[in-house]
Design a protein around this motif. Structure first.
Motif: not given
Length: 225
Positions: A60-88
């Motif tokens: 969870e924490t590792a994915v939290m860091l990846r969402s942090y990074d995605c928003l900082s880079k305006s990578d909304l596709t990556g943000l959605n990808s990691w959200n789906g990954w964590l749900s699965a």
């Protein structure tokens, strides 16, 4: 170093009074106490230590860091990808619903505090996981990433200890001693999580999934997970 604003933002984000419903979840601990697998301070400490070292909270924490990074880079596709990954990756329906409920609550709170984040309602395609929302908030508020990680782990540990204090039961002072004793481990785990590559995102949750499934049909319970 954190400036005063960033520190206050982190304290608010990691607070046990944050209105996301964290107090209503034990993450399987209630079932473990009910089955007498955990019934004293030493057993509880060992479970907390193992969860921090090997369990799902690391992922969870590792994915939290990846969402942090995605928003900082305006990578909304990556943000959605990691959200789906964590749900699965959630072990049970109960744990996934917990993550979604807390995540949606935090996202709505963030939008009410920062109306400029309203666009996220349209951007995030599925239910928002809590780790994703936490990373979004910390990135938007420009909180130091290491401090963010420590804050996320501390928040999880504090909430879990509060659940244990009620369930086992333990005294409040005992709970604080456990929290104090585990602080060095939080720092150590933070360093390890930073080093995890995407291919290394795995966990061993010491019966968490089984405990969660047992909890779903437990006759009498105080918590939602």
């Amino acid at each position: 170093m954190l400036n005063h604003t960033a520190l206050l933002n982190l304290l608010q984000l990691a607070s046990s009074t944050l209105p996301v419903g964290s107090y209503s979840y034990s993450e399987g601990l209630e079932a473990l106490v009910d089955s007498e697998i955990i019934n004293n301070q030493d057993q509880f400490y060992l479970w907390l230590e193992n969860e921090l070292t090997y369990g799902a909270i690391r992922i969870e924490t590792a994915v939290m860091l990846r969402s942090y990074d995605c928003l900082s880079k305006s990578d909304l596709t990556g943000l959605n990808s990691w959200n789906g990954w964590l749900s699965a990756a959630r072990e049970t329906k109960e744990l996934r619903q917990q993550s979604w409920q807390m995540g949606q609550s935090l996202l709505e709170l963030l939008i009410s505090l920062q109306p400029s984040l309203q666009f996220l309602k349209d951007v995030i395609e599925d239910e928002c996981n809590y780790a994703i929302a936490f990373g979004i908030a910390a990135s938007y508020w420009q909180i130091n990433v290491e401090a963010t990680t420590i804050g996320y782990l501390y928040s999880w540990l504090n909430n879990t200890i509060n659940s244990g204090v009620k369930l086992i039961p333990l005294g409040q002072t005992t709970g604080q001693k456990l929290l104090f004793k585990l602080r060095p481990l939080i720092v150590k785990i933070t360093e390890e999580i930073f080093a995890l590559s995407d291919e290394e995102l795995a966990s061993c949750s010491w019966g968490l999934a089984l405990a969660s499934m047992e909890h779903e049909t437990q006759y009498s319970r105080l918590f939602r997970s």
